[in-house]
Write a protein that holds these residues in place. Structure first.
Motif: not given
Length: 88
Positions: A63-68, A70-75
């Protein structure tokens, strides 16, 4: 280990449509998803593509890897979701 297979429900039992790499009497956890839950042919195609990708994967991200990732996606993804819904 994660395996995803199609199965048929007959006489109270789930029968896999392909062999499973399991030991006799090995306990497993099953999640049942029926095609009727999918709303469109596009959803079914996406589901088939994801199943193929998962079948070729040996490691599932945490889950942490997925959140990381997703957080790299701009906007914001909200606009993308709204636009997709408007296309339907």
């Amino acid at each position: 280990m994660v395996q995803q297979v199609d199965a048929v429900y007959e006489n109270g039992l789930l029968r896999p449509l392909e062999p499973l790499d399991l030991l006799d009497s090995q306990r497993v956890r099953i999640t049942v998803t029926t095609p009727e839950l999918c709303r469109s042919k596009r959803d079914m195609k996406l589901l088939e593509r994801v199943r193929a990708e998962i079948a070729g994967t040996t490691e599932i991200p945490s889950l942490e890897e997925v959140q990381r990732m997703l957080s790299a996606i701009p906007d914001s993804l909200t606009r993308d979701f709204v636009a997709e819904r408007e296309d339907r």
